[in-house]
Design an enzyme around this catalytic site. Structure first.
Site, PDB file in Angstrom:
ATOM      1  N   LYS A  69       0.852  -1.193   0.000  1.00 29.44           N
ATOM      2  CA  LYS A  69       0.000   0.000   0.000  1.00 29.44           C
ATOM      3  C   LYS A  69       0.881   1.233   0.000  1.00 29.44           C
ATOM      4  CE  LYS A  69      -4.144   1.899   0.523  1.00 29.44           C
ATOM      5  NZ  LYS A  69      -3.757   3.005  -0.380  1.00 29.44           N
ATOM      6  N   LYS A  93       5.008   1.926   8.634  1.00 30.25           N
ATOM      7  CA  LYS A  93       3.814   2.668   9.050  1.00 30.25           C
ATOM      8  C   LYS A  93       2.604   1.739   9.144  1.00 30.25           C
ATOM      9  CE  LYS A  93       3.323   6.739   7.302  1.00 30.25           C
ATOM     10  NZ  LYS A  93       3.040   7.881   6.394  1.00 30.25           N
ATOM     11  N   LYS A 105       5.182   2.201  -3.009  1.00 32.78           N
ATOM     12  CA  LYS A 105       5.236   3.610  -3.410  1.00 32.78           C
ATOM     13  C   LYS A 105       5.407   3.692  -4.910  1.00 32.78           C
ATOM     14  CE  LYS A 105       4.891   7.520  -1.168  1.00 32.78           C
ATOM     15  NZ  LYS A 105       3.923   7.706  -0.060  1.00 32.78           N
ATOM     16  N   THR A 189      -5.182  12.577   7.642  1.00 31.38           N
ATOM     17  CA  THR A 189      -3.813  12.660   8.159  1.00 31.38           C
ATOM     18  C   THR A 189      -3.755  13.567   9.380  1.00 31.38           C
ATOM     19  OG1 THR A 189      -2.873  12.261   5.963  1.00 31.38           O
ATOM     20  CG2 THR A 189      -1.442  13.302   7.602  1.00 31.38           C
ATOM     21  N   ASN A 219      -2.632  20.999   2.919  1.00 27.39           N
ATOM     22  CA  ASN A 219      -3.821  20.267   3.345  1.00 27.39           C
ATOM     23  C   ASN A 219      -3.736  19.836   4.806  1.00 27.39           C
ATOM     24  OD1 ASN A 219      -6.375  18.692   2.744  1.00 27.39           O
ATOM     25  ND2 ASN A 219      -5.030  17.026   3.347  1.00 27.39           N
ATOM     26  N   SER A 350      -7.484   5.246   4.297  1.00 28.29           N
ATOM     27  CA  SER A 350      -7.370   4.559   3.010  1.00 28.29           C
ATOM     28  C   SER A 350      -7.736   3.085   3.173  1.00 28.29           C
ATOM     29  CB  SER A 350      -5.945   4.677   2.466  1.00 28.29           C
ATOM     30  OG  SER A 350      -5.738   5.927   1.853  1.00 28.29           O
TER      31      SER A 350
END
Length: 421
Positions: A69, A93, A105, A189, A219, A350
């Site tokens: 992911k 993570k 990634k 986040t 953001n 997610s």
């Protein structure tokens, strides 16, 4: 930033965590290198009729705990080494949050600001055509990252559907809500970091009204500022790519958000509502209780770490503190809540989107927030306890916890210790 430093930092964290655990050498050998990295050249037709190519990558670092992911970034400085290192961080993570994922990634070496909207769509679809055999809802699940957004994820999911001949919404997360995206993804986040700070506030010594500085007012920076201000805390300094602004009595967030929405810098509000323009490093060194780096890597380094006046640092950016600065901050008793924990709200929501896509049943915003809060508090508490038990920094504790979970999964397949016995 230097890619070598990025890679070195990642491996240093691995070695440090391993020193606290009895780890089979097979585990370290497996985690030192990515499982696979694929490179492609994306060729698209430009608006003027010419053709132009762009280098692109997709890295699947480790899939022991589940499908990989990780986001896809469009950036002119993107490269394979960066993608692999970021995939390494995603591996840890996801393990920190106990999500059933490995780390991945993707990247395209491009400045998307120089492309038209039509060119950007062609590039996004070309990426999926190139890596369609790499990704999949049970193999590798992309998401937005730097300079990519929900619109781009929607194009990518649509292209994948054309390739396989059916709708597969769970192949990509971060999609528009109307195309199977999840509620709550926009501030996930920041909200995850907010829940973490609120839960650990007594242990962190953050009682009462806090003074907060936010380095990076994009953001995540805007959302964390809004969430904390809603609780009565004062945002005393913020910065963006155009400069920095401060106000000892607290900044007017409505004015700052209006400026950003209009495409301006926070510095354009200087002179109003007590806002005073300042140097970027003044945000890092602002007299405050909580400092939130929410921009790029290596923003706090050995040259400015000594100026930090905050009691606690919440890393909403990936890798905002260098390893050298980490040591200086620890010597000053500054508590750092590390990126692989502090900004994991994004990958957690997610995960929620992926789960909702797979079951075809969607949760309310209240349910999303409650599930995110529960996970952030559970894993934050666990890592805080690990730090106390090992008398380590919270960052070291997060890597210890993640490595322990990864090791258990790797060892379940058998290691040298098992086969040699």
């Amino acid at each position: 930033m230097s890619v070598d430093n990025l890679l070195d930092r990642a491996l240093v964290r691995l070695d440090e965590a391993a020193s606290h655990l009895k780890i089979d050498p097979d585990v370290i050998e497996l985690l030192k290198y990515p499982r696979e990295t694929t490179k492609a050249r994306l060729m698209i037709r430009m608006d003027d009729g010419s053709r132009k190519s762009f280098l692109a990558w997709r890295c699947r670092y480790d899939d022991t705990r589940g499908p990989t992911k990780g986001g896809i970034r469009f950036h002119p400085d993107a490269n394979a080494d960066e993608a692999e290192t970021l995939a390494f961080w995603m591996t840890f993570k996801c393990a920190v949050m106990n999500l059933p994922y490995g780390g991945g990634k993707g990247a395209v070496q491009v400045d998307p600001r120089k492309l038209s909207k039509a060119e950007l769509e062609r590039l996004s679809r070309a990426y999926i055509r190139a890596f369609g055999r790499i990704i999949g809802p049970n193999r590798d699940i992309p998401a937005p990252d730097v300079y990519t957004n929900s619109m781009i994820m929607g194009w990518m999911a649509d292209e994948y559907a054309h390739i396989v001949g059916e709708a597969v919404p769970d192949v990509i997360t971060g999609k528009p809500v109307t195309l199977g995206g999840s509620l709550g993804r926009d501030d996930a986040t920041a909200r995850g970091g907010y829940y973490l700070i609120r839960h650990l506030a007594p242990e962190l010594g953050l009682n009462g009204t806090m003074r907060v500085a936010v380095q990076g007012f994009g953001n995540a920076g805007q959302h964390i500022a809004s969430l904390l201000a809603a609780d009565g805390h004062k945002i005393v300094a913020v910065s963006d790519s155009g400069g920095a602004i401060k106000a000892s009595d607290g900044l007017n967030l409505d004015v700052l958000r209006e400026a950003k929405a209009a495409g301006k810098s926070v510095t354009d509000t200087a002179g109003d509502f007590g806002h005073v323009r300042c140097e970027d490093d003044e945000v890092i060194g602002a007299p405050c209780d909580l400092l939130v780096p929410a921009a790029l890597e290596d923003m706090i380094h050995e040259k400015n770490a000594s100026s930090v006046n905050a009691r606690v640092i919440l890393e909403l950016a990936n890798g905002p503190i260098t390893s050298e600065a980490d040591k200086l901050l620890a010597a000053k008793n500054v508590i750092v809540l590390p990126d692989i924990l502090a900004n994991a709200g994004g990958v957690t929501v997610s995960y929620f989107e992926w789960v909702q896509n797979r079951q075809g049943f969607y949760w309310s915003l209240v349910e999303i927030h409650e599930r995110l809060r529960a996970i952030m508090e559970r894993e934050g508490r666990e890592i805080w306890n690990v730090a106390q038990q090992n008398k380590s920094t919270v960052r070291a504790a997060a890597y210890i916890q993640a490595l322990k979970r990864l090791a258990e999964a790797i060892e379940a397949h058998g290691t040298q210790t098992y086969f040699a016995s």
